[in-house]
Design a protein around this motif. Structure first.
Motif, short mmCIF file in Angstrom:
data_model
loop_
_atom_site.label_atom_id
_atom_site.label_comp_id
_atom_site.label_asym_id
_atom_site.label_seq_id
_atom_site.Cartn_x
_atom_site.Cartn_y
_atom_site.Cartn_z
N SER A 138 -4.85 7.15 -9.41
CA SER A 138 -5.53 6.09 -8.66
C SER A 138 -6.73 5.57 -9.45
O SER A 138 -7.48 6.36 -10.03
CB SER A 138 -6.01 6.63 -7.31
OG SER A 138 -6.80 5.68 -6.65
N GLU A 144 0.83 -1.20 0.00
CA GLU A 144 0.00 0.00 0.00
C GLU A 144 0.87 1.26 0.00
O GLU A 144 0.55 2.24 -0.67
CB GLU A 144 -0.95 -0.02 1.20
CG GLU A 144 -2.00 -1.12 1.09
CD GLU A 144 -2.93 -1.17 2.30
OE1 GLU A 144 -2.89 -0.23 3.13
OE2 GLU A 144 -3.69 -2.16 2.42
N ASP A 186 -10.53 2.63 -1.36
CA ASP A 186 -10.45 1.18 -1.23
C ASP A 186 -9.02 0.73 -1.44
O ASP A 186 -8.33 1.23 -2.33
CB ASP A 186 -11.34 0.48 -2.28
CG ASP A 186 -12.81 0.78 -2.05
OD1 ASP A 186 -13.23 0.75 -0.89
OD2 ASP A 186 -13.51 1.02 -3.05
N PRO A 235 -6.35 6.03 -1.58
CA PRO A 235 -7.54 5.45 -2.23
C PRO A 235 -8.59 5.05 -1.20
O PRO A 235 -8.25 4.56 -0.12
CB PRO A 235 -6.97 4.22 -2.96
CG PRO A 235 -5.52 4.52 -3.14
CD PRO A 235 -5.11 5.32 -1.95
N VAL A 249 -9.30 4.34 -8.17
CA VAL A 249 -10.50 4.62 -7.36
C VAL A 249 -10.35 6.03 -6.77
O VAL A 249 -9.25 6.58 -6.72
CB VAL A 249 -10.70 3.58 -6.24
CG1 VAL A 249 -10.88 2.20 -6.81
CG2 VAL A 249 -9.52 3.61 -5.26
N PRO A 250 -11.44 6.64 -6.30
CA PRO A 250 -11.34 7.98 -5.71
C PRO A 250 -10.39 8.01 -4.52
O PRO A 250 -10.18 7.01 -3.83
CB PRO A 250 -12.78 8.28 -5.28
CG PRO A 250 -13.63 7.40 -6.14
CD PRO A 250 -12.83 6.15 -6.37
N LEU A 251 -9.83 9.19 -4.29
CA LEU A 251 -8.94 9.40 -3.14
C LEU A 251 -9.67 10.19 -2.07
O LEU A 251 -10.57 10.97 -2.36
CB LEU A 251 -7.69 10.18 -3.57
CG LEU A 251 -6.82 9.58 -4.68
CD1 LEU A 251 -5.72 10.55 -5.06
CD2 LEU A 251 -6.24 8.25 -4.22
N GLU A 252 -9.23 9.99 -0.82
CA GLU A 252 -9.75 10.82 0.26
C GLU A 252 -8.59 11.23 1.16
O GLU A 252 -7.65 10.47 1.38
CB GLU A 252 -10.84 10.10 1.06
CG GLU A 252 -10.40 8.87 1.80
CD GLU A 252 -11.56 8.23 2.59
OE1 GLU A 252 -12.70 8.71 2.45
OE2 GLU A 252 -11.29 7.26 3.31
#
Length: 203
Positions: A77, A61, A96, A94, A79-82
């Protein structure tokens, strides 16, 4: 190309996002990238009860996070990032596939931010104290390369991260990004010699 002439773009920084990522690498006991030395003035890894499998997951990771940090455009990425709380917008993971890393970094937020700010500010002060030196160092290396190969340098881009590493040297950390030790960067003659092979590879 400008007026038919090749262009080169070199961006130099000690990015706080890169410094934070490397601080976390060190305190979490992550080995990759194995060729890159440790940072100075960072505590050793905390002893954890992680299993080998859990640590391997953490390393995977972190490597994904590192690639996105160093060259985000080259490593988007899927998938979306936060944003991760506590890191002042410097870490986005990410939503997920990064749960292990997200849990592991939380306890280190304040120390990682303090380290990154101090290192970045020190770089900014040193750069401001030698205006024009940064450009001349690269221009000199490119001119020397052009003389040795008998042609103009090809257009290229290079990102240089100036970091407080424990060993002097230059290391590739991305396809267009190198890390250089701060002490080497401030040594005009040594840096000129060290950056030549990098310029030759790109230009």
């Amino acid at each position: 190309m400008t007026g038919g002439q090749p262009e080169w773009v070199i961006r130099e920084d000690a990015a706080q996002s890169v410094l934070v990522a490397l601080y976390l690498r060190q305190v979490l006991g992550i080995r990759s990238p194995e060729e890159l030395p440790a940072l100075r003035r960072v505590p050793p890894p905390m002893i954890t009860s992680d299993t080998d499998a859990a640590h391997a997951q953490l390393e995977r990771e972190w490597r994904g996070f590192w690639a996105m940090t160093v060259e985000p455009q080259a490593h988007p990425s899927p998938v979306p990032l936060e944003l991760v709380d506590g890191f002042g917008g410097l870490i986005a993971l990410p939503v997920d596939g990064a749960d292990t890393l997200r849990r592991a970094v939380t306890a280190h937020a304040d120390d990682a931010l303090d380290f990154a700010r101090l290192a970045h500010d020190r770089y900014a002060r040193e750069s401001a104290a030698r205006p024009g030196v940064s450009y001349r160092a690269y221009a000199s290396a490119i001119a020397a390369h052009e003389r040795s190969v008998g042609r103009r340098a090809h257009s290229f881009e290079l990102n240089v991260q100036v970091l407080p590493l424990t060993q002097r040297g230059v290391w590739w950390i991305g396809s267009l990004t190198v890390a250089v030790t701060d002490g080497l960067r401030s040594d005009v003659v040594a840096f000129d010699t060290a950056i030549h092979p990098i310029i030759a590879e790109l230009a």
